[in-house]
Scaffold this motif. Structure first.
Motif, PDB file in Angstrom:
ATOM      1  N   PRO A   1     167.859  77.484  12.007  1.00  0.00           N
ATOM      2  CA  PRO A   1     167.056  76.771  13.011  1.00  0.00           C
ATOM      3  C   PRO A   1     165.567  76.774  12.696  1.00  0.00           C
ATOM      4  N   MET A   2     165.025  77.915  12.295  1.00  0.00           N
ATOM      5  CA  MET A   2     163.597  77.983  11.988  1.00  0.00           C
ATOM      6  C   MET A   2     163.257  77.173  10.740  1.00  0.00           C
ATOM      7  N   ALA A   3     164.167  77.175   9.755  1.00  0.00           N
ATOM      8  CA  ALA A   3     163.941  76.396   8.537  1.00  0.00           C
ATOM      9  C   ALA A   3     163.890  74.902   8.850  1.00  0.00           C
ATOM     10  N   LEU A   4     164.794  74.424   9.722  1.00  0.00           N
ATOM     11  CA  LEU A   4     164.795  73.003  10.085  1.00  0.00           C
ATOM     12  C   LEU A   4     163.603  72.664  10.970  1.00  0.00           C
ATOM     13  N   TYR A   5     163.198  73.618  11.809  1.00  0.00           N
ATOM     14  CA  TYR A   5     162.005  73.405  12.633  1.00  0.00           C
ATOM     15  C   TYR A   5     160.760  73.246  11.754  1.00  0.00           C
ATOM     16  N   GLU A   6     160.630  74.088  10.742  1.00  0.00           N
ATOM     17  CA  GLU A   6     159.484  74.004   9.840  1.00  0.00           C
ATOM     18  C   GLU A   6     159.473  72.704   9.048  1.00  0.00           C
ATOM     19  N   GLU A   7     160.666  72.128   8.848  1.00  0.00           N
ATOM     20  CA  GLU A   7     160.756  70.811   8.199  1.00  0.00           C
ATOM     21  C   GLU A   7     160.357  69.689   9.164  1.00  0.00           C
ATOM     22  N   GLY A   8     160.362  69.963  10.465  1.00  0.00           N
ATOM     23  CA  GLY A   8     160.001  68.953  11.455  1.00  0.00           C
ATOM     24  C   GLY A   8     161.164  68.115  11.939  1.00  0.00           C
ATOM     25  N   LEU A   9     162.381  68.604  11.744  1.00  0.00           N
ATOM     26  CA  LEU A   9     163.564  67.819  12.103  1.00  0.00           C
ATOM     27  C   LEU A   9     163.642  67.533  13.595  1.00  0.00           C
TER      28      LEU A   9
ATOM     29  N   ASP B   1     159.830  59.476   6.413  1.00  0.00           N
ATOM     30  CA  ASP B   1     159.746  60.809   7.031  1.00  0.00           C
ATOM     31  C   ASP B   1     161.052  61.232   7.702  1.00  0.00           C
ATOM     32  N   ALA B   2     162.159  60.553   7.316  1.00  0.00           N
ATOM     33  CA  ALA B   2     163.461  60.865   7.904  1.00  0.00           C
ATOM     34  C   ALA B   2     164.394  61.550   6.911  1.00  0.00           C
ATOM     35  N   VAL B   3     163.839  62.069   5.836  1.00  0.00           N
ATOM     36  CA  VAL B   3     164.608  62.817   4.841  1.00  0.00           C
ATOM     37  C   VAL B   3     164.139  64.272   4.897  1.00  0.00           C
ATOM     38  N   PHE B   4     165.071  65.193   5.114  1.00  0.00           N
ATOM     39  CA  PHE B   4     164.715  66.600   5.310  1.00  0.00           C
ATOM     40  C   PHE B   4     165.504  67.496   4.370  1.00  0.00           C
ATOM     41  N   THR B   5     164.854  68.571   3.960  1.00  0.00           N
ATOM     42  CA  THR B   5     165.526  69.576   3.136  1.00  0.00           C
ATOM     43  C   THR B   5     166.291  70.551   4.019  1.00  0.00           C
TER      44      THR B   5
ATOM     45  N   SER C   1     172.274  74.321  14.903  1.00  0.00           N
ATOM     46  CA  SER C   1     170.829  74.560  14.790  1.00  0.00           C
ATOM     47  C   SER C   1     170.040  73.468  15.492  1.00  0.00           C
ATOM     48  N   ILE C   2     170.478  72.221  15.348  1.00  0.00           N
ATOM     49  CA  ILE C   2     169.824  71.114  16.062  1.00  0.00           C
ATOM     50  C   ILE C   2     169.942  71.341  17.567  1.00  0.00           C
ATOM     51  N   GLY C   3     171.121  71.754  17.999  1.00  0.00           N
ATOM     52  CA  GLY C   3     171.312  72.048  19.418  1.00  0.00           C
ATOM     53  C   GLY C   3     170.391  73.150  19.898  1.00  0.00           C
ATOM     54  N   ALA C   4     170.232  74.196  19.084  1.00  0.00           N
ATOM     55  CA  ALA C   4     169.354  75.310  19.458  1.00  0.00           C
ATOM     56  C   ALA C   4     167.903  74.853  19.568  1.00  0.00           C
ATOM     57  N   LEU C   5     167.457  73.996  18.635  1.00  0.00           N
ATOM     58  CA  LEU C   5     166.078  73.505  18.654  1.00  0.00           C
ATOM     59  C   LEU C   5     165.823  72.620  19.871  1.00  0.00           C
ATOM     60  N   LEU C   6     166.785  71.760  20.191  1.00  0.00           N
ATOM     61  CA  LEU C   6     166.610  70.874  21.354  1.00  0.00           C
ATOM     62  C   LEU C   6     166.693  71.660  22.657  1.00  0.00           C
ATOM     63  N   LYS C   7     167.554  72.655  22.695  1.00  0.00           N
ATOM     64  CA  LYS C   7     167.637  73.491  23.898  1.00  0.00           C
ATOM     65  C   LYS C   7     166.343  74.286  24.077  1.00  0.00           C
ATOM     66  N   ALA C   8     165.716  74.686  22.968  1.00  0.00           N
ATOM     67  CA  ALA C   8     164.440  75.403  23.036  1.00  0.00           C
ATOM     68  C   ALA C   8     163.316  74.508  23.561  1.00  0.00           C
TER      69      ALA C   8
ATOM     70  N   TRP D   1     164.034  83.221  18.326  1.00  0.00           N
ATOM     71  CA  TRP D   1     164.479  82.970  16.957  1.00  0.00           C
ATOM     72  C   TRP D   1     163.507  83.578  15.947  1.00  0.00           C
ATOM     73  N   GLU D   2     162.223  83.515  16.236  1.00  0.00           N
ATOM     74  CA  GLU D   2     161.243  84.141  15.347  1.00  0.00           C
ATOM     75  C   GLU D   2     161.459  85.650  15.285  1.00  0.00           C
ATOM     76  N   ASN D   3     161.720  86.254  16.445  1.00  0.00           N
ATOM     77  CA  ASN D   3     161.980  87.693  16.481  1.00  0.00           C
ATOM     78  C   ASN D   3     163.244  88.047  15.701  1.00  0.00           C
ATOM     79  N   LEU D   4     164.263  87.179  15.827  1.00  0.00           N
ATOM     80  CA  LEU D   4     165.523  87.412  15.128  1.00  0.00           C
ATOM     81  C   LEU D   4     165.320  87.384  13.615  1.00  0.00           C
ATOM     82  N   VAL D   5     164.598  86.381  13.130  1.00  0.00           N
ATOM     83  CA  VAL D   5     164.349  86.273  11.688  1.00  0.00           C
ATOM     84  C   VAL D   5     163.544  87.476  11.199  1.00  0.00           C
ATOM     85  N   HIS D   6     162.591  87.923  12.011  1.00  0.00           N
ATOM     86  CA  HIS D   6     161.804  89.102  11.631  1.00  0.00           C
ATOM     87  C   HIS D   6     162.718  90.321  11.473  1.00  0.00           C
ATOM     88  N   ARG D   7     163.630  90.503  12.409  1.00  0.00           N
ATOM     89  CA  ARG D   7     164.544  91.638  12.323  1.00  0.00           C
ATOM     90  C   ARG D   7     165.469  91.525  11.109  1.00  0.00           C
TER      91      ARG D   7
END
Length: 544
Positions: free
Chosen positions: A249-257, A234-238, A24-31, A277-283
Motif C-alpha cells: 500500500p505505501m509503495a503504491l501510494y508513493e507512486e501516486g496511484l 501519468d496512468a502507468v505505475f510501477t 492495497s487499492i482498497g486500503a488506500l481508498l479507505k484511508a 501503515w507507516e508504523n507497520l512498515v517501520h516495525r
C-alpha cells in the motif's frame, strides 16, 4: 455519490499479485475516508474451492457466514480490516449453477439460455451485490489471466457495465509484467503491450496500467507503455517487488496511484491517513530478536496452503517485537521414534495446522509428543488440536488404540468422533451429519460462539469470556473421555454455550500448550494480531 466500480484484471502470467493490488487499492481508498467493498470473481468451474486440493489452489479461506472462498479474501479482510462474506467471492461454477437452476425452474419462460445475456447478466448482478450498502467504491478483481477462455464471460460482463453505468462510474486497472532482462540490462515492455492488446480485442481499454517489475520503471519506459497502450502518460505505475506484502500500500501510494484513481473517478479530494501503515512498515524494517517456529503440516510444498497461518505468525511477531523465522516441516517426513528430535532441534515453538485425511498424521502426532515432553510451546489448530488429543490419549492415558474416526473408523477408543447431530446457535436449529461418508457430510463452517473458562491460558489471551471464531471441520472431541483427560491434566478451557462441544484444550504444567478446534488465523490482522497467535509467539520468545 453513486457507487464507483474499479475492475482489476491481470495479464501475461498468473500470480502477479492482483489480489494484493486490489486489497492495497482498497486500503488506500479507505484511508481517504471512503466506504469500500471488494470482490473476487474466479473463472474456474468449481462452485467454491472447498473441495479443491490445497496443492492446486492453496488455502481455502472461511468467512463468518460460512463461505469457503479464495485465499485473496484473506488479503481483503486483513488490508481493509472488515469482514467478507458470500457475496465477496463468485466462481463460474456458482454463476452457472444459479443460471441452470433458474432455467430448470422455468424463470426464462422457455427461452434459449445463452452466455450472453443470461450468464453475463448473472455476473453483473453478482458484481452489483457488493454495492448495496451505499459503498463509495467497489473493487472487483477478475481471477485468471486475460486470454483464458473461461474468463471471457466475466470480461464481457465488465465491458457491458461501463456502458450501463457510465464512464465516470467505472475504471479499468490492468496489472501486467514488465520483465527485467539481466543479460541485456533492460526492461521489456512487449509482454505488457500484447496483454493490453488482448484486453482491447474484447472491448476493454485499460485506464491505468500497473506494471509488476523487479526494478523501478523510469519515465521513458512509462511513456513508451503509455504510448503503445493508449493510456494517459501519468496512468502507468510501477508495482515493484517489495520485501513484505504489507509494504505494497505505501509503495503504491508513493507512486501516486490512489491520487490518479481519485481524479479519474471524481472521488472526494481527501488526503489519506496512512499513519498505521507507516508504523507497520517501520516495525517490519526494525524487527526484534529472531525466534524459530515450525509449521508441521501436510501441504508445506505449497506455502500458499497456509497463507493466513503464515501471516498470522508475522502479525504476532510484529506485535510481540520478535522476528518470526518459519521452518516448514513435512509431517510425512517425520518418523515416530526416529528423526523427530533431529528435525525439531533449535525450535522455540511448534505449530500443527488443520487439514483432512490420514496422510502425515503420525508425523504430526510425533511432533506434538516432542513439544509436550520437551516443554516447547505448542499450538494446535483444528486437526492439530485433534492430533494433540490423540497423542495425549495414547501416551498419557495409555489408550494405545486411541484415534479419530476420520482415520480409523473402527478404533476401540474414538477420542475424536463424528457427531450424529449438533446444535447450531447461529440459527437455533439442530444440524445432522452424514455418518456413512466423510464426503458431503455437514461441516461446521463459519463463526460459532465459544465460552472461555477464567484463569486459563485461553482467557489470559482473550481477556473475555465469550468469543466468536471460524470453523471448518466435521469431527469433534468425544466428551465420553473428558473425565479421563481432566484427571491427567488436560483442561477444556473453551466450550460451546451448551457445553456439548470442546473448542479449546490446554495442558497444566507446560509453558504454553494449547489447541483450538477453530481457525484463529482467519481473524488476524497486521495492525492487530490474533490473541492466541500473540501469546504463542510470546511464549516462544520466552523459550528463546
Amino acid at each position: 455519490m453513486k457507487t464507483k466500480f474499479i475492475f482489476v484484471t491481470g495479464g501475461v502470467l498468473s500470480s502477479l499479485g492482483k489480489g494484493l493490488a486490489a486489497a492495497s487499492i482498497g486500503a488506500l481508498l479507505k484511508a481517504r475516508g471512503l466506504k469500500v467493498n471488494i470482490q473476487k470473481l474466479d473463472p474456474y468451474i468449481n462452485v467454491d474451492p472447498g473441495t479443491m486440493n490445497p496443492f492446486q489452489h492453496g488455502e481455502v479461506y472461511v468467512t463468518d457466514d460460512g463461505a469457503e472462498t479464495d485465499l485473496d479474501l484473506g488479503h481483503y479482510e486483513r488490508y481493509l480490516d472488515q469482514p467478507m462474506a458470500q457475496i465477496n467471492n463468485f466462481t463460474s461454477g456458482r454463476i452457472y449453477h444459479s443460471v441452470i437452476t433458474k432455467e430448470r425452474r422455468g424463470d426464462y419462460l422457455g427461452g434459449t439460455v445463452q452466455v450472453i445475456p443470461h450468464i453475463t447478466d448473472e455476473i453483473k448482478n453478482a458484481i452489483k451485490s457488493v454495492a448495496q450498502n451505499d459503498e463509495d467504491v467497489a473493487i472487483i478483481e477478475i481471477g485468471g489471466t486475460v486470454g483464458d477462455i473461461e474468463g471471457l464471460p466475466f470480461l464481457e460482463a465488465i465491458r457491458q457495465l461501463r456502458g450501463e453505468l457510465g464512464k465516470d462510474q467505472v475504471l479499468y486497472i490492468h496489472l501486467t509484467l514488465v520483465p527485467y532482462m539481466k543479460a541485456a540490462g533492460e526492461l521489456k515492455t512487449k509482454p505488457t503491450q500484447h496483454s493490453v492488446k488482448e484486453l482491447r480485442s474484447i472491448g476493454i481499454q485499460a485506464d491505468i496500467i500497473l506494471c509488476r517489475s523487479e526494478v523501478d520503471l523510469d519515465q521513458d519506459i512509462k511513456s513508451k507503455i503509455a504510448l503503445f497502450c493508449n493510456v494517459d502518460p501519468d496512468a502507468v505505475f510501477t508495482a515493484k517487488d517489495v520485501r513484505s506484502i504489507y509494504e505494497v500500500p505505501m509503495a503504491l501510494y508513493e507512486e501516486g496511484l490512489d491520487q490518479k484513481i481519485a481524479i479519474m473517478l471524481k472521488l472526494p479530494a481527501k488526503n489519506p491517513n496512512l499513519q498505521s501503515w507507516e508504523n507497520l512498515v517501520h516495525r517490519l524494517h526494525h524487527p526484534g530478536p529472531k525466534i524459530n517456529i515450525a509449521i508441521v503440516g501436510k501441504y508445506v510444498d505449497l506455502r500458499e496452503s497456509y497463507k493466513s497461518l503464515h501471516e498470522a505468525l508475522v502479525h504476532a511477531g510484529l506485535e510481540s517485537e520478535r522476528e518470526v523465522e518459519l521452518r516448514y516441516v513435512n509431517s510425512d517426513s517425520l518418523i515416530p521414534g526416529g528423526n523427530v528430535q533431529q528435525q525439531m532441534s533449535g525450535l522455540h515453538g511448534i505449530l500443527v495446522p488443520g487439514g483432512f485425511g490420514s496422510r502425515g498424521i503420525e508425523g504430526k502426532i510425533a511432533a506434538i509428543s516432542y513439544a509436550r515432553s520437551q516443554n516447547i510451546p505448542f499450538f494446535g489448530i483444528c486437526l492439530g488440536m485433534q492430533c494433540a488429543v490423540i497423542e495425549f490419549a495414547r501416551n498419557v492415558l495409555g489408550l494405545r488404540d486411541a484415534d479419530s474416526q476420520e482415520f480409523s473408523p473402527d478404533t476401540e477408543h474414538p477420542v475424536i468422533y463424528l457427531m450424529k447431530e449438533w446444535f447450531d446457535f447461529r440459527n437455533n436449529t439442530v444440524q445432522k451429519r452424514c455418518q456413512e461418508s466423510n464426503k458431503g457430510g455437514t461441516m461446521r463452517l463459519g463463526a460459532y460462539p465459544c465460552v472461555i473458562t477464567e484463569g486459563t491460558k485461553a482467557y489470559e489471551a482473550y481477556q473475555t469470556r465469550e468469543i466468536m471464531e471460524r470453523h471448518r471441520h466435521r469431527y469433534e472431541f468425544n466428551k465420553k473421555y473428558a473425565q479421563q483427560f481432566e484427571a491427567e491434566g488436560m483442561i477444556f478451557s473453551g466450550l460451546s454455550p451448551d457445553k456439548s462441544l470442546v473448542e479449546i484444550v490446554e495442558l497444566e504444567n507446560h509453558p504454553w500448550f494449547l489447541g483450538c478446534q477453530f481457525h484463529p488465523e482467519f481473524k488476524s490482522n497486521p495492525m492487530r494480531a490474533h490473541p492466541l497467535f500473540r501469546e504463542f509467539v510470546r511464549a516462544a520468545g520466552l523459550a528463546g
